[in-house]
Write a protein that holds these residues in place. Sequence first.
Motif, PDB file in Angstrom:
ATOM      1  N   MET A 280       0.833  -1.208   0.000  1.00 42.62           N
ATOM      2  CA  MET A 280       0.000   0.000   0.000  1.00 42.62           C
ATOM      3  C   MET A 280       0.867   1.257   0.000  1.00 42.62           C
ATOM      4  SD  MET A 280      -3.157  -0.848   2.535  1.00 42.62           S
ATOM      5  CE  MET A 280      -3.789   0.807   2.357  1.00 42.62           C
ATOM      6  N   ALA A 281       1.925   1.250   0.809  1.00 47.40           N
ATOM      7  CA  ALA A 281       2.823   2.404   0.871  1.00 47.40           C
ATOM      8  C   ALA A 281       3.466   2.643  -0.486  1.00 47.40           C
ATOM      9  CB  ALA A 281       3.895   2.172   1.943  1.00 47.40           C
TER      10      ALA A 281
ATOM     11  N   SER B 115       6.176   6.350   2.636  1.00 51.95           N
ATOM     12  CA  SER B 115       7.080   5.442   3.334  1.00 51.95           C
ATOM     13  C   SER B 115       6.266   4.433   4.137  1.00 51.95           C
ATOM     14  CB  SER B 115       8.001   6.227   4.274  1.00 51.95           C
ATOM     15  OG  SER B 115       7.255   6.756   5.361  1.00 51.95           O
ATOM     16  N   TYR B 116       6.896   3.311   4.439  1.00 49.21           N
ATOM     17  CA  TYR B 116       6.235   2.289   5.258  1.00 49.21           C
ATOM     18  C   TYR B 116       5.827   2.859   6.623  1.00 49.21           C
ATOM     19  CZ  TYR B 116       5.326  -1.914   7.944  1.00 49.21           C
ATOM     20  OH  TYR B 116       4.737  -2.849   8.740  1.00 49.21           O
ATOM     21  N   PRO B 117       6.718   3.612   7.334  1.00 47.55           N
ATOM     22  CA  PRO B 117       6.321   4.155   8.643  1.00 47.55           C
ATOM     23  C   PRO B 117       5.110   5.101   8.560  1.00 47.55           C
ATOM     24  CG  PRO B 117       8.695   4.228   8.438  1.00 47.55           C
ATOM     25  CD  PRO B 117       8.150   3.850   7.079  1.00 47.55           C
ATOM     26  N   THR B 118       5.024   5.884   7.486  1.00 45.19           N
ATOM     27  CA  THR B 118       3.884   6.779   7.319  1.00 45.19           C
ATOM     28  C   THR B 118       2.598   5.977   7.159  1.00 45.19           C
ATOM     29  OG1 THR B 118       5.248   8.502   6.321  1.00 45.19           O
ATOM     30  CG2 THR B 118       2.885   8.592   5.856  1.00 45.19           C
TER      31      THR B 118
END
Length: 88
Positions: A61-62, A68-71
């Motif tokens: 999805m990111a 970004s993955y963290p977002t």
Amino acid sequence: MKLPIICPSCENTLNVSQLKCSNCKTSVNGDYELPLLMKLSHENQAFILDFFLSSGSIKEMAKQAGLSYPTMRNKMDDMIDEIKNLKK
């Protein structure tokens, strides 16, 4: 047309009061609470659908959203908190 879920006057969650069959025109009247997922914003409903369609991959999805993955993970965590609050 999107189903309204929030009252334009007081911003409370709306309930459904009538359902109608488009085939035979039978109507059912009452005071029905919306299902939990329908209480989410249209944006968050779309997020859940995208999550499902990406086979539950936050990484995918990111990538598709250019984030970004963290977002994306933080967005997921915020939605989890929102759903927990709606269940109370």
